[in-house]
Design a protein around this motif. Structure first.
Motif, PDB file in Angstrom:
ATOM      1  N   SER A 131     -14.706   1.089  22.628  1.00 52.96           N
ATOM      2  CA  SER A 131     -14.023  -0.200  23.087  1.00 52.96           C
ATOM      3  C   SER A 131     -12.812   0.051  23.868  1.00 52.96           C
ATOM      4  O   SER A 131     -12.613  -0.686  24.717  1.00 52.96           O
ATOM      5  N   LYS A 132     -11.932   0.788  23.033  1.00 51.20           N
ATOM      6  CA  LYS A 132     -10.672   0.974  23.974  1.00 51.20           C
ATOM      7  C   LYS A 132     -10.850   1.867  25.126  1.00 51.20           C
ATOM      8  O   LYS A 132     -10.223   1.608  26.250  1.00 51.20           O
ATOM      9  N   ALA A 133     -11.643   2.888  25.199  1.00 49.03           N
ATOM     10  CA  ALA A 133     -11.813   3.765  26.356  1.00 49.03           C
ATOM     11  C   ALA A 133     -12.370   2.715  27.486  1.00 49.03           C
ATOM     12  O   ALA A 133     -12.232   2.691  28.785  1.00 49.03           O
ATOM     13  N   TYR A 134     -13.283   1.618  27.032  1.00 51.30           N
ATOM     14  CA  TYR A 134     -14.182   0.837  28.098  1.00 51.30           C
ATOM     15  C   TYR A 134     -13.061  -0.195  28.589  1.00 51.30           C
ATOM     16  O   TYR A 134     -12.763  -0.297  29.918  1.00 51.30           O
ATOM     17  N   TYR A 135     -12.257  -0.982  27.792  1.00 54.01           N
ATOM     18  CA  TYR A 135     -11.396  -1.913  27.997  1.00 54.01           C
ATOM     19  C   TYR A 135     -10.189  -1.612  28.656  1.00 54.01           C
ATOM     20  O   TYR A 135      -9.414  -2.242  29.360  1.00 54.01           O
ATOM     21  N   THR A 136      -9.740  -0.363  28.372  1.00 55.34           N
ATOM     22  CA  THR A 136      -8.508   0.051  29.077  1.00 55.34           C
ATOM     23  C   THR A 136      -8.458   1.254  29.937  1.00 55.34           C
ATOM     24  O   THR A 136      -7.899   1.581  30.766  1.00 55.34           O
ATOM     25  N   ARG A 137      -9.844   1.760  30.350  1.00 60.38           N
ATOM     26  CA  ARG A 137     -10.464   2.769  31.464  1.00 60.38           C
ATOM     27  C   ARG A 137      -9.518   3.980  31.182  1.00 60.38           C
ATOM     28  O   ARG A 137      -8.958   4.690  32.114  1.00 60.38           O
ATOM     29  N   THR A 138      -9.413   4.373  29.798  1.00 61.34           N
ATOM     30  CA  THR A 138      -8.746   5.621  29.571  1.00 61.34           C
ATOM     31  C   THR A 138      -9.548   6.916  29.725  1.00 61.34           C
ATOM     32  O   THR A 138      -9.322   7.934  29.678  1.00 61.34           O
ATOM     33  N   LYS A 139     -10.990   6.563  29.981  1.00 58.44           N
ATOM     34  CA  LYS A 139     -11.852   7.634  30.160  1.00 58.44           C
ATOM     35  C   LYS A 139     -12.337   7.424  31.633  1.00 58.44           C
ATOM     36  O   LYS A 139     -12.905   6.394  31.961  1.00 58.44           O
ATOM     37  N   ASP A 140     -12.467   8.580  32.373  1.00 54.93           N
ATOM     38  CA  ASP A 140     -13.069   8.294  33.479  1.00 54.93           C
ATOM     39  C   ASP A 140     -14.587   8.509  33.562  1.00 54.93           C
ATOM     40  O   ASP A 140     -15.286   9.556  34.393  1.00 54.93           O
ATOM     41  N   TRP A 141     -15.215   7.646  32.980  1.00 58.63           N
ATOM     42  CA  TRP A 141     -16.710   7.614  32.866  1.00 58.63           C
ATOM     43  C   TRP A 141     -17.485   6.508  33.726  1.00 58.63           C
ATOM     44  O   TRP A 141     -16.569   5.516  34.025  1.00 58.63           O
ATOM     45  N   ASP A 142     -18.392   6.873  34.288  1.00 60.80           N
ATOM     46  CA  ASP A 142     -19.298   5.718  34.820  1.00 60.80           C
ATOM     47  C   ASP A 142     -19.909   4.563  33.871  1.00 60.80           C
ATOM     48  O   ASP A 142     -19.886   5.019  32.752  1.00 60.80           O
ATOM     49  N   TYR A 143     -20.076   3.444  34.282  1.00 61.03           N
ATOM     50  CA  TYR A 143     -20.527   2.333  33.401  1.00 61.03           C
ATOM     51  C   TYR A 143     -21.689   2.730  32.471  1.00 61.03           C
ATOM     52  O   TYR A 143     -21.726   2.347  31.428  1.00 61.03           O
ATOM     53  N   ASP A 144     -22.643   3.176  33.060  1.00 61.97           N
ATOM     54  CA  ASP A 144     -23.946   3.836  32.367  1.00 61.97           C
ATOM     55  C   ASP A 144     -23.498   4.557  31.105  1.00 61.97           C
ATOM     56  O   ASP A 144     -24.153   4.646  30.250  1.00 61.97           O
ATOM     57  N   THR A 145     -22.400   5.717  31.203  1.00 62.00           N
ATOM     58  CA  THR A 145     -22.027   6.182  30.082  1.00 62.00           C
ATOM     59  C   THR A 145     -21.319   5.546  28.909  1.00 62.00           C
ATOM     60  O   THR A 145     -21.841   5.693  27.796  1.00 62.00           O
ATOM     61  N   PHE A 146     -20.728   4.683  29.423  1.00 64.25           N
ATOM     62  CA  PHE A 146     -20.230   3.586  28.611  1.00 64.25           C
ATOM     63  C   PHE A 146     -20.954   3.112  27.631  1.00 64.25           C
ATOM     64  O   PHE A 146     -20.888   3.022  26.536  1.00 64.25           O
ATOM     65  N   LEU A 147     -22.045   2.476  28.309  1.00 63.07           N
ATOM     66  CA  LEU A 147     -22.888   1.540  27.735  1.00 63.07           C
ATOM     67  C   LEU A 147     -23.954   2.321  26.748  1.00 63.07           C
ATOM     68  O   LEU A 147     -23.982   2.082  25.453  1.00 63.07           O
ATOM     69  N   GLU A 148     -24.134   3.699  27.180  1.00 63.84           N
ATOM     70  CA  GLU A 148     -25.208   4.578  26.589  1.00 63.84           C
ATOM     71  C   GLU A 148     -24.253   4.923  25.057  1.00 63.84           C
ATOM     72  O   GLU A 148     -24.874   4.834  24.020  1.00 63.84           O
ATOM     73  N   LYS A 149     -23.099   5.314  25.231  1.00 62.43           N
ATOM     74  CA  LYS A 149     -22.218   5.682  24.176  1.00 62.43           C
ATOM     75  C   LYS A 149     -22.182   4.558  23.017  1.00 62.43           C
ATOM     76  O   LYS A 149     -22.255   4.578  21.793  1.00 62.43           O
ATOM     77  N   LEU A 150     -21.890   3.210  23.723  1.00 62.69           N
ATOM     78  CA  LEU A 150     -21.835   1.962  22.674  1.00 62.69           C
ATOM     79  C   LEU A 150     -23.164   1.762  22.110  1.00 62.69           C
ATOM     80  O   LEU A 150     -22.886   1.623  20.728  1.00 62.69           O
ATOM     81  N   ILE A 151     -24.184   1.755  22.736  1.00 60.74           N
ATOM     82  CA  ILE A 151     -25.555   1.724  22.060  1.00 60.74           C
ATOM     83  C   ILE A 151     -25.763   2.560  21.025  1.00 60.74           C
ATOM     84  O   ILE A 151     -25.966   2.305  19.861  1.00 60.74           O
ATOM     85  N   LYS A 152     -25.412   3.867  21.156  1.00 66.21           N
ATOM     86  CA  LYS A 152     -25.802   4.890  20.311  1.00 66.21           C
ATOM     87  C   LYS A 152     -24.793   4.706  19.034  1.00 66.21           C
ATOM     88  O   LYS A 152     -25.141   4.795  18.051  1.00 66.21           O
ATOM     89  N   LYS A 153     -23.602   4.328  19.261  1.00 66.74           N
ATOM     90  CA  LYS A 153     -22.490   4.420  18.021  1.00 66.74           C
ATOM     91  C   LYS A 153     -23.035   3.081  17.469  1.00 66.74           C
ATOM     92  O   LYS A 153     -22.743   3.099  15.986  1.00 66.74           O
ATOM     93  N   ASN A 154     -23.100   1.971  18.022  1.00 66.03           N
ATOM     94  CA  ASN A 154     -23.751   0.930  17.065  1.00 66.03           C
ATOM     95  C   ASN A 154     -24.918   0.961  16.585  1.00 66.03           C
ATOM     96  O   ASN A 154     -25.191   0.357  15.540  1.00 66.03           O
ATOM     97  N   ASN A 155     -25.935   1.781  16.994  1.00 67.87           N
ATOM     98  CA  ASN A 155     -27.052   1.918  16.315  1.00 67.87           C
ATOM     99  C   ASN A 155     -26.896   2.444  14.906  1.00 67.87           C
ATOM    100  O   ASN A 155     -28.077   2.422  13.952  1.00 67.87           O
TER     101      ASN A 155
END
Length: 342
Positions: A301-325
Motif C-alpha cells: 500500500s505504501k509503495a503504491y500510494y507514495t510511489r517509492t517503488k519504480d514498478w508499473d501498475y500491473d506489478t502493483f496490482l498483481e502483488k496486492l492481489i497475491k498478498k491479499n489472497n
C-alpha cells in the motif's frame, strides 16, 4: 553485458562506474566482471569478489563493518568479509559514490520452500544472534530497540492517509477498489498488534542485554546462503540493533509466504532457532504481537500510494492481489500461533 538482466537490477547496475582506477586501490588484479542481481562479481587473481555500489553513507558502512567484526570475534565466521584497500579501508570513494569489495562466498542461495534449508537457516539465525549479543554502536539511526510500538502507530496513521487518497481519487483503479475493500480489516489488525505489544513485556525486554542483538533485518532467501549444511549471512545493508524476535518475525513472515502460512513452519523455525538461542514466553508474546501487524499489506500500500517503488501498475496490482489472497490463511495461522502462548 546487461542484456538478460531483470529491469530493476539493470537500473541499479547501470549506475556503476567500472573504472579501472577503482580497482587500483586493491591488492588484486581484475580479470573479468560479471553482473549478478544488483552487484558485479569480480574474477580476480586472488579469488572471486563482489563489487557493490552503496546507497548509504560511510557512517552506516562503519556500523555494518563494526557489527560484522564483532560477530567474528565471537566465533561466528559465517558472514561476509570486506576486502580492505591498500590503505586499510573497507571502501573506495569514486566520483562521490562509495564502492565496497567483499569476498564471494561460494555457496547456494537458500530455498524457503525446502524445509531442510529453513531448518538450517533457523539454526544459523540463532547462532548469529547469539554471537551479536552485546553489540552496541554510536549510530542512533541504526538503534531501533524500543521503537516498534510507536512505529506501528505511525504506520496506522499512514494507512488512514492512504485510505483518504484512495477515496478522493476521481478515477479509481482496481488497486484502489481492492485496497478500500480491505483497509478497515487491516487497520484493525494494526490496532490489535499495538494493543498486544502495549500489554506485553515489550519495553522490559528492551532493557535486557541478552534480548537485544544485531538484527540482519532483510532475511530474504538470497541473503542466507547454504554451504556444507550451514547457513551463511550476507548483505547487512539494513541491519539494526533491536530485539532478536524482530528479526525472527521478519524471517517467519518471509518463509510463511512460501507455504500459505503453515503453522508447522513457524514451529520448526522456533524449534531450530532455540537449539542455539533461548526464547522465553514473554518473547513469544511480543513475537505474536509483531506477527499480527500486516506487514505485506502495509508495504504494498505504501509503495503504491507514495510511489517509492519504480514498478508499473500491473506489478502493483498483481502483488496486492497475491498478498491479499493470503488473508484467510494468515488469520488461521495467527489463531494457531496464539494457542502456543497458553
Amino acid at each position: 553485458m546487461l542484456e538478460n538482466i531483470r529491469f530493476k537490477d539493470k537500473k541499479a547496475l547501470i549506475q556503476y562506474d567500472l573504472n579501472i582506477d577503482i580497482f587500483k586501490n586493491y591488492n588484486f588484479i581484475v580479470e573479468d566482471v560479471i553482473p549478478v542481481r544488483k552487484v558485479f562479481i569480480l574474477i580476480t587473481n586472488k579469488g572471486n569478489k563482489i563489487l557493490k555500489r552503496l546507497n548509504y553513507g560511510i557512517e552506516d558502512l562503519e556500523f555494518i563493518q563494526q557489527g560484522v567484526d564483532y560477530i567474528k570475534k565471537r566465533f561466528f565466521d559465517r558472514v561476509f568479509n570486506y576486502e580492505l584497500t591498500k590503505e586499510g579501508k573497507a571502501y573506495v570513494v569514486w566520483k562521490k559514490h562509495i564502492y565496497t569489495v567483499m569476498d564471494l562466498i561460494e555457496a547456494r542461495e537458500s530455498e524457503y520452500t525446502n524445509p531442510i534449508d529453513v531448518n538450517i537457516a533457523s539454526r544459523g539465525l540463532g547462532e548469529l544472534h547469539k554471537a551479536s549479543e552485546g553489540f552496541r554502536y554510536k549510530n542512533k539511526a541504526r538503534y531501533a530497540c524500543g521503537n516498534t510500538i510507536n512505529s506501528f502507530k505511525r504506520k496506522l496513521e499512514e494507512m488512514e492517509l492512504f485510505k483518504n487518497i484512495a477515496i478522493l481519487g476521481e478515477d479509481k483503479t482496481e488497486f484502489d477498489n481492492i485496497f478500500l475493500e480491505n483497509i478497515d480489516y487491516y487497520k484493525k489488525q494494526i490496532e490489535e498488534s499495538i494493543k498486544i505489544l502495549e500489554k506485553s513485556n515489550f519495553y522490559k525486554l528492551c532493557s535486557e542485554e541478552d534480548k537485544v542483538v544485531l538484527c540482519h533485518h532483510d532475511l530474504a532467501h538470497h541473503n542466507i546462503l547454504i554451504k556444507d549444511e550451514k547457513a551463511y549471512f550476507v548483505d547487512f545493508d539494513y541491519s539494526i540493533i533491536d530485539l532478536k524476535i524482530h528479526d525472527l518475525c521478519n524471517f517467519i513472515n518471509k518463509v510463511e509466504k512460501f507455504s500459505a502460512y503453515d503453522i508447522e513452519n513457524a514451529n520448526r523455525i522456533i524449534e531450530n532457532y532455540c537449539e542455539s538461542n533461548d526464547i522465553d514466553k514473554r518473547e513469544l508474546e511480543v513475537l505474536y504481537g509483531m506477527l499480527v501487524f500486516p506487514q505485506d499489506f502495509y508495504n504494498i500500500s505504501k509503495a503504491y500510494y507514495t510511489r517509492t517503488k519504480d514498478w508499473d501498475y500491473d506489478t502493483f496490482l498483481e502483488k496486492l492481489i497475491k498478498k491479499n489472497n493470503f488473508k484467510n490463511d494468515r488469520e488461521e495461522f495467527l489463531e494457531k500461533f496464539r494457542t502456543l502462548l497458553s
